[in-house]
Design an enzyme around this catalytic site. Structure first.
Site, PDB file in Angstrom:
ATOM      1  N   TRP A 103     -14.334 108.594  21.933  1.00  0.00           N
ATOM      2  CA  TRP A 103     -13.961 109.084  20.599  1.00  0.00           C
ATOM      3  C   TRP A 103     -13.596 110.552  20.638  1.00  0.00           C
ATOM      4  CZ3 TRP A 103     -12.028 105.614  17.833  1.00  0.00           C
ATOM      5  CH2 TRP A 103     -12.500 104.305  17.910  1.00  0.00           C
ATOM      6  N   ASP A 173     -17.670 114.962  14.301  1.00  0.00           N
ATOM      7  CA  ASP A 173     -17.398 113.564  13.972  1.00  0.00           C
ATOM      8  C   ASP A 173     -18.745 112.850  14.009  1.00  0.00           C
ATOM      9  OD1 ASP A 173     -16.768 110.896  13.846  1.00  0.00           O
ATOM     10  OD2 ASP A 173     -15.514 110.867  15.653  1.00  0.00           O
ATOM     11  N   LYS A 197     -20.269 102.191   9.439  1.00  0.00           N
ATOM     12  CA  LYS A 197     -21.490 101.999  10.221  1.00  0.00           C
ATOM     13  C   LYS A 197     -22.711 102.240   9.321  1.00  0.00           C
ATOM     14  CE  LYS A 197     -18.577 103.482  13.843  1.00  0.00           C
ATOM     15  NZ  LYS A 197     -17.867 102.253  14.112  1.00  0.00           N
TER      16      LYS A 197
HETATM   17  N1  PMP Z   1     -15.258 108.254  15.739  1.00  0.00           N
HETATM   18  C1  PMP Z   1     -16.288 107.478  16.113  1.00  0.00           C
HETATM   19  C2  PMP Z   1     -17.494 108.116  16.719  1.00  0.00           C
HETATM   20  C3  PMP Z   1     -16.205 106.095  15.930  1.00  0.00           C
HETATM   21  O1  PMP Z   1     -17.227 105.314  16.305  1.00  0.00           O
HETATM   22  C4  PMP Z   1     -15.044 105.532  15.342  1.00  0.00           C
HETATM   23  C5  PMP Z   1     -14.903 104.059  15.086  1.00  0.00           C
HETATM   24  N2  PMP Z   1     -15.663 103.212  15.796  1.00  0.00           N
HETATM   25  C6  PMP Z   1     -13.990 106.384  15.005  1.00  0.00           C
HETATM   26  C7  PMP Z   1     -14.147 107.744  15.188  1.00  0.00           C
HETATM   27  C8  PMP Z   1     -12.722 105.849  14.408  1.00  0.00           C
HETATM   28  O2  PMP Z   1     -12.980 105.453  13.112  1.00  0.00           O
HETATM   29  P1  PMP Z   1     -11.909 104.703  12.207  1.00  0.00           P
HETATM   30  O3  PMP Z   1     -11.678 103.373  12.812  1.00  0.00           O
HETATM   31  O4  PMP Z   1     -12.608 104.644  10.888  1.00  0.00           O
HETATM   32  O5  PMP Z   1     -10.688 105.534  12.156  1.00  0.00           O
END
Ligand code: PMP
Length: 362
Positions: A103, A173, A197
């Site tokens: 991420w 994030d 989540k």
């Molecule tokens: N950052 C983290 C730490 C994540 O776990 C996720 C999704 N699993 C995201 C960003 C991306 O999120 P989204 O699909 O809502 O754009």
């Protein structure tokens, strides 16, 4: 009695049963208005009350100081990968990123399209099994912000404390661990998190931003992608994802009823301990992926001797009512995501299943 799965999905993920039941009760007729909350204007007094109350609840639970704005946006955390540098990375500045996994990598990739990026620290050489040493971050004098990913959902590693970045705004994030424990919001300039989540269903993205970071975004940033647009319109600049925010409202009330974030953390520690103990006491049959001191409270990642055994584990777990234990497709292995709404009983059942599986396959 409703039959509920032992849900270990990584996101979208388990929601509290009580929340789902209340939503079900209010679905067709919301609090005497003769319609559902989805069928009325986002500028109605009923919806404005949901919007205001949801922000107030988040402020209360996270103890957010007055000089921060709470924004309820769309586009997921992925849009924040772009909005953060678009708004905060000015000409002549560099953005500093702590590289901890998939991420963080996505956030870095997006920022590089906007401006100059430096890696302040990285655990890539350790295959992202740990949080890098935060004691000697490489942060340039002209850094616009330092970005970190508080919990790497795929790798299963989590920051246990946050670095002192000496006055540079810290951006986090927190998509996969917001609300799992108390934090000190004052340490951050900006926090963002997709909802699916710990906050509610997908569709809404939370941004908590210090007022000083709202000022003077670069002139070319489109109106819809400017934080100040949403801040000055109380997150009602355009039509918000009303149902997701309504669900978020119910989830926040559930957290509050259950003792707030300190209570969440205690319960999360007890839940995580059940599964990490099952790993540690297996004599190597199960092997934790993350370094012990950086293990995530939210995503427990582990491996077995070979992929065939892992496949059998997943198959048998499914036959026993467990859902979502397969690791992310990019890394394989196994992962149990145990967000706030995953009951202690599910974790206990998983720990028992793990020792039973070891007994019959070890
Ligand atoms: N950052 C983290 C730490 C994540 O776990 C996720 C999704 N699993 C995201 C960003 C991306 O999120 P989204 O699909 O809502 O754009």
């Amino acid at each position: 009695m409703t039959k509920r799965a032992f849900n270990f999905n990584a996101g979208p993920a388990a929601l509290p049963l009580e929340v789902l039941q209340q939503a079900q009760e209010e679905l067709v007729e919301y609090r005497g208005i003769g319609m559902s909350i989805m069928e009325i204007s986002h500028r109605s007094k009923e919806y404005e009350a949901v919007n205001d109350e949801t922000q107030a609840l988040l402020r209360e639970l996270l103890d957010i100081p007055e000089d921060y704005k709470v924004l309820l946006l769309q586009g997921g955390a992925s849009l924040q990968f772009a909005m953060v540098p678009m708004n905060l990375l000015r000409e002549g500045k560099v953005a500093s990123y702590i590289q901890t996994g998939s991420w963080a990598d996505k956030a870095i990739k997006e920022a590089k399209l906007i401006g100059e990026v430096e890696i302040a620290a990285s655990s890539k050489d350790d295959q992202y099994t740990r949080i890098p040493d935060l004691g000697n971050l490489r942060i340039s004098g002209n850094s616009a912000y330092v970005h970190l990913t508080s919990n790497e959902t795929i790798g299963g590693i989590q920051f246990q404390q946050f670095p002192d970045v000496k006055g540079v705004p810290l951006v986090a994030d927190m998509s996969s661990d917001i609300l799992c424990r108390p934090i000190n919001v004052k340490q951050f300039g900006l926090i963002y998190a997709g909802a699916q989540k710990n906050i509610g269903p997908a569709g809404v993205t939370v941004v908590i931003i210090h007022e000083s970071l709202l000022q003077d975004p670069p002139a070319h940033v489109p109106v819809i992608l400017r934080y100040d647009t949403h801040a000055s319109n109380n997150s009602l600049y355009n039509t918000p994802p009303v149902y997701s925010i309504y669900m978020m409202n119910l989830v926040l009330k559930w957290i509050k009823r259950n003792g707030g974030l300190a209570a969440m953390e205690q319960r999360n520690r007890e839940k995580a301990a059940l599964i990490y103990n099952a790993i540690d006491q297996s004599g190597g049959f199960y092997r934790g992926v993350a370094a012990a001191e950086h293990r995530s409270l939210m995503n427990v990642t582990f491996r077995m001797a070979n992929e065939e055994l892992e496949k059998r584990f997943v198959k048998e777990s499914e036959a026993n009512g467990f859902v979502g234990l397969k690791g992310h497709r990019s890394v394989g292995g196994l992962r149990a995501s145990i967000y706030n709404a995953v009951p202690y009983e599910s974790c206990k059942a998983l720990a028992e299943f793990m020792s039973e599986f070891q007994r019959t396959n070890g």
